[in-house]
Design a protein around this motif. Structure first.
Motif, PDB file in Angstrom:
ATOM      1  N   ALA A 152     -35.508  30.038 -11.573  1.00  0.00           N
ATOM      2  CA  ALA A 152     -36.061  31.357 -11.265  1.00  0.00           C
ATOM      3  C   ALA A 152     -35.043  32.456 -11.514  1.00  0.00           C
ATOM      4  CB  ALA A 152     -36.546  31.384  -9.813  1.00  0.00           C
ATOM      5  N   ASP A 153     -33.773  32.219 -11.159  1.00  0.00           N
ATOM      6  CA  ASP A 153     -32.729  33.207 -11.432  1.00  0.00           C
ATOM      7  C   ASP A 153     -32.540  33.410 -12.929  1.00  0.00           C
ATOM      8  OD1 ASP A 153     -32.160  33.857  -8.821  1.00  0.00           O
ATOM      9  OD2 ASP A 153     -30.516  32.412  -8.627  1.00  0.00           O
ATOM     10  N   GLU A 154     -32.649  32.314 -13.687  1.00  0.00           N
ATOM     11  CA  GLU A 154     -32.482  32.400 -15.138  1.00  0.00           C
ATOM     12  C   GLU A 154     -33.581  33.251 -15.756  1.00  0.00           C
ATOM     13  OE1 GLU A 154     -30.556  31.543 -18.777  1.00  0.00           O
ATOM     14  OE2 GLU A 154     -29.937  31.080 -16.726  1.00  0.00           O
ATOM     15  N   LYS A 155     -34.793  33.096 -15.280  1.00  0.00           N
ATOM     16  CA  LYS A 155     -35.922  33.823 -15.847  1.00  0.00           C
ATOM     17  C   LYS A 155     -36.010  35.255 -15.350  1.00  0.00           C
ATOM     18  CE  LYS A 155     -37.499  30.596 -18.444  1.00  0.00           C
ATOM     19  NZ  LYS A 155     -37.278  30.732 -19.912  1.00  0.00           N
ATOM     20  N   TYR A 156     -35.759  35.469 -14.063  1.00  0.00           N
ATOM     21  CA  TYR A 156     -36.019  36.766 -13.464  1.00  0.00           C
ATOM     22  C   TYR A 156     -34.779  37.512 -12.989  1.00  0.00           C
ATOM     23  CZ  TYR A 156     -41.052  35.992 -13.459  1.00  0.00           C
ATOM     24  OH  TYR A 156     -42.349  35.808 -13.838  1.00  0.00           O
ATOM     25  N   ASP A 169     -46.096  56.530   6.394  1.00  0.00           N
ATOM     26  CA  ASP A 169     -45.897  56.545   4.946  1.00  0.00           C
ATOM     27  C   ASP A 169     -44.425  56.738   4.596  1.00  0.00           C
ATOM     28  OD1 ASP A 169     -48.609  56.406   4.899  1.00  0.00           O
ATOM     29  OD2 ASP A 169     -48.949  58.457   4.210  1.00  0.00           O
ATOM     30  N   SER A 170     -43.991  56.047   3.508  1.00  0.00           N
ATOM     31  CA  SER A 170     -42.596  56.166   3.093  1.00  0.00           C
ATOM     32  C   SER A 170     -42.440  55.634   1.673  1.00  0.00           C
ATOM     33  CB  SER A 170     -41.681  55.383   4.046  1.00  0.00           C
ATOM     34  OG  SER A 170     -40.318  55.637   3.760  1.00  0.00           O
ATOM     35  N   VAL A 171     -41.230  55.756   1.137  1.00  0.00           N
ATOM     36  CA  VAL A 171     -40.876  55.235  -0.185  1.00  0.00           C
ATOM     37  C   VAL A 171     -39.577  54.447  -0.052  1.00  0.00           C
ATOM     38  CG1 VAL A 171     -40.259  55.773  -2.568  1.00  0.00           C
ATOM     39  CG2 VAL A 171     -42.006  57.141  -1.396  1.00  0.00           C
ATOM     40  N   VAL A 172     -39.574  53.217  -0.568  1.00  0.00           N
ATOM     41  CA  VAL A 172     -38.392  52.356  -0.516  1.00  0.00           C
ATOM     42  C   VAL A 172     -37.850  52.194  -1.931  1.00  0.00           C
ATOM     43  CG1 VAL A 172     -37.525  50.049   0.004  1.00  0.00           C
ATOM     44  CG2 VAL A 172     -39.217  51.121   1.516  1.00  0.00           C
ATOM     45  N   ALA A 173     -36.616  52.633  -2.165  1.00  0.00           N
ATOM     46  CA  ALA A 173     -35.998  52.503  -3.483  1.00  0.00           C
ATOM     47  C   ALA A 173     -35.635  51.045  -3.746  1.00  0.00           C
ATOM     48  CB  ALA A 173     -34.751  53.376  -3.579  1.00  0.00           C
ATOM     49  N   LEU A 174     -35.861  50.585  -4.987  1.00  0.00           N
ATOM     50  CA  LEU A 174     -35.558  49.208  -5.369  1.00  0.00           C
ATOM     51  C   LEU A 174     -34.218  49.144  -6.107  1.00  0.00           C
ATOM     52  CD1 LEU A 174     -39.068  48.176  -6.705  1.00  0.00           C
ATOM     53  CD2 LEU A 174     -37.990  47.366  -4.602  1.00  0.00           C
ATOM     54  N   PRO A 175     -33.508  48.004  -6.014  1.00  0.00           N
ATOM     55  CA  PRO A 175     -32.278  47.842  -6.799  1.00  0.00           C
ATOM     56  C   PRO A 175     -32.583  47.967  -8.295  1.00  0.00           C
ATOM     57  CG  PRO A 175     -32.455  46.140  -5.112  1.00  0.00           C
ATOM     58  CD  PRO A 175     -33.764  46.855  -5.133  1.00  0.00           C
ATOM     59  N   ALA A 176     -31.652  48.499  -9.046  1.00  0.00           N
ATOM     60  CA  ALA A 176     -31.876  48.735 -10.465  1.00  0.00           C
ATOM     61  C   ALA A 176     -32.162  47.457 -11.237  1.00  0.00           C
ATOM     62  CB  ALA A 176     -30.662  49.457 -11.067  1.00  0.00           C
ATOM     63  N   ASP A 177     -31.609  46.319 -10.792  1.00  0.00           N
ATOM     64  CA  ASP A 177     -31.788  45.065 -11.512  1.00  0.00           C
ATOM     65  C   ASP A 177     -32.893  44.199 -10.922  1.00  0.00           C
ATOM     66  OD1 ASP A 177     -30.344  44.736  -9.216  1.00  0.00           O
ATOM     67  OD2 ASP A 177     -28.778  43.467 -10.081  1.00  0.00           O
ATOM     68  N   ALA A 178     -33.710  44.761 -10.034  1.00  0.00           N
ATOM     69  CA  ALA A 178     -34.814  44.000  -9.442  1.00  0.00           C
ATOM     70  C   ALA A 178     -36.051  44.122 -10.326  1.00  0.00           C
ATOM     71  CB  ALA A 178     -35.102  44.497  -8.026  1.00  0.00           C
ATOM     72  N   VAL A 179     -35.991  43.510 -11.507  1.00  0.00           N
ATOM     73  CA  VAL A 179     -37.098  43.576 -12.449  1.00  0.00           C
ATOM     74  C   VAL A 179     -38.328  42.880 -11.891  1.00  0.00           C
ATOM     75  CG1 VAL A 179     -37.848  42.930 -14.779  1.00  0.00           C
ATOM     76  CG2 VAL A 179     -35.497  43.687 -14.383  1.00  0.00           C
ATOM     77  N   VAL A 249     -36.845  42.751   0.347  1.00  0.00           N
ATOM     78  CA  VAL A 249     -37.000  42.507  -1.089  1.00  0.00           C
ATOM     79  C   VAL A 249     -35.893  41.570  -1.554  1.00  0.00           C
ATOM     80  CG1 VAL A 249     -37.167  43.540  -3.389  1.00  0.00           C
ATOM     81  CG2 VAL A 249     -37.997  44.805  -1.388  1.00  0.00           C
ATOM     82  N   GLY A 250     -36.273  40.453  -2.179  1.00  0.00           N
ATOM     83  CA  GLY A 250     -35.291  39.473  -2.641  1.00  0.00           C
ATOM     84  C   GLY A 250     -35.710  38.855  -3.959  1.00  0.00           C
ATOM     85  N   PRO A 251     -34.810  38.122  -4.609  1.00  0.00           N
ATOM     86  CA  PRO A 251     -35.114  37.481  -5.899  1.00  0.00           C
ATOM     87  C   PRO A 251     -36.242  36.464  -5.795  1.00  0.00           C
ATOM     88  CG  PRO A 251     -32.743  37.527  -5.500  1.00  0.00           C
ATOM     89  CD  PRO A 251     -33.405  37.921  -4.212  1.00  0.00           C
ATOM     90  N   ILE A 252     -36.895  36.190  -6.911  1.00  0.00           N
ATOM     91  CA  ILE A 252     -37.963  35.201  -6.973  1.00  0.00           C
ATOM     92  C   ILE A 252     -37.451  33.823  -6.551  1.00  0.00           C
ATOM     93  CG2 ILE A 252     -39.617  34.047  -8.501  1.00  0.00           C
ATOM     94  CD1 ILE A 252     -40.310  36.939  -7.933  1.00  0.00           C
TER      95      ILE A 252
END
Length: 340
Positions: A152-156, A169-179, A249-252
């Motif tokens: 999963a790390d290799e692919k995503y 209501d709110s907005v949560v910024a995502l890490p730049a590399d969290a494709v 929010v975490g990796p796949i």
């Protein structure tokens, strides 16, 4: 969430030579049947083809964008190869498309498909589709990974997890590399609760993530499993809520192996063989099960298989292809999965 320590083993994938796809065929499919994803199915992009089909061509916007990309010569097939015949046929394609846009819009082209030019082009398309050499052979030589987290790390990719909480209501910024990522969410309100993926321009993405419910909620969903190569990367999550909420929010790769029972929304990794799955669901609202299979991996997108899409209680048996794959379950109550 804590980041697991994994050892990445190489994944051996053969690279067969595939015949190139036709520009004329792709153009006609994108123009006349783009709302059904026919152009993407023809190019071998099954995952985004299914996504395009179930969204009616992104309500027409995705179909229009795909048609433009074909006409300007930027479209490539699943293997990343350019389309054949573009230089020879591009002027004619532009002229024919332009005529129908002027006289009746792109939608009017469906009715006008009986014109002599379209009939001749479809004749050429039929010869290509009837030729077995034009259909890429299925690659069955890829070795299965022994470590699904590493796969999963290799692919995503991987990134530092984030955790935020709030109310309303709110907005949560995502890490730049969290494709692509898992999103674990909770909500303690009584009204609408939704989480939507936005790009850097605050526009919704075609991420495939579905989280829109009423009242209290606890579950895990994912975005980015079936990427669209020309859309902007995910940049933020838009939270709509009337009470306290939490977002992790975490990796796949944090997803666990497919269990036999569960409840609510969740995301799993599967590395078994092709088999049948007996599914049971005891909820009162929708029940969806999707498989994103790595066998058809290309251009950042999985082959997406919609296994179940029902409202209310469900009992049935569906076929599942061989892993490695990611399986998402959308549910509001308890469910069971029996393999074999």
């Amino acid at each position: 969430m804590s980041t697991p320590t994994v050892t990445k083993d190489p994944i051996v994938v053969s690279t067969p030579v595939h015949p190139q796809r036709s520009f004329v065929a792709t153009w006609l499919f994108a123009w006349l049947l783009g709302g059904f994803g026919a152009d993407r199915f023809y190019l071998g992009k099954i995952g985004t083809g299914v996504l395009k089909l179930v969204t009616a061509g992104g309500l027409g916007i995705w179909s229009l964008i795909d048609l433009i990309i074909v006409l300007i010569g930027k479209t490539k097939d699943k293997q990343g190869q350019p389309l054949t015949g573009y230089d020879q046929k591009k002027v004619l394609a532009w002229i024919i498309t332009g005529i129908f846009v002027v006289v009746g819009g792109i939608g009017g082209g469906v009715v006008a498909a009986t014109t002599a030019a379209s009939v001749a082009a479809f004749s050429q398309l039929g010869q290509e589709l009837d030729d077995p050499a034009a259909v890429p052979a299925e690659d069955t030589t890829a070795a299965k990974p022994t470590d699904m987290a590493a796969w999963a790390d290799e692919k995503y990719g991987t990134f530092e997890t984030i955790s935020q909480s709030g109310s309303g209501d709110s907005v949560v910024a995502l890490p730049a590399d969290a494709v692509a990522a898992l999103v674990r969410a909770t909500h303690q309100g009584t009204s609408n609760f939704s989480v939507q993926v936005l790009d850097a321009q605050n526009q919704p993405t075609m991420s495939g993530m579905r989280l829109n419910t009423i009242g209290a909620y606890t579950g895990i969903v994912a975005y980015g499993l079936a990427g669209v190569e020309y859309e902007e990367p995910a940049a933020a999550l838009k939270i709509t809520a009337d009470g306290p909420w939490t977002i992790d929010v975490g990796p796949i790769s944090f997803a666990t192996e497919l269990p036999s029972t569960g409840s609510g929304d969740d995301v799993f990794l599967y590395n078994g063989d092709a088999t049948n799955m007996a599914l049971g669901y005891d909820g009162t609202s929708g029940f969806t099960v999707l498989e994103y299979n790595d066998v058809e991996y290309s251009n950042g997108a999985f082959s997406m298989g919609l296994l179940v899409n029902e409202a209310g209680p469900y009992t049935g048996t569906v076929p599942i292809t061989a892993g490695p794959s990611v399986i998402t379950v959308g549910a509001s109550g308890p469910w069971t999965i029996a393999q074999g």
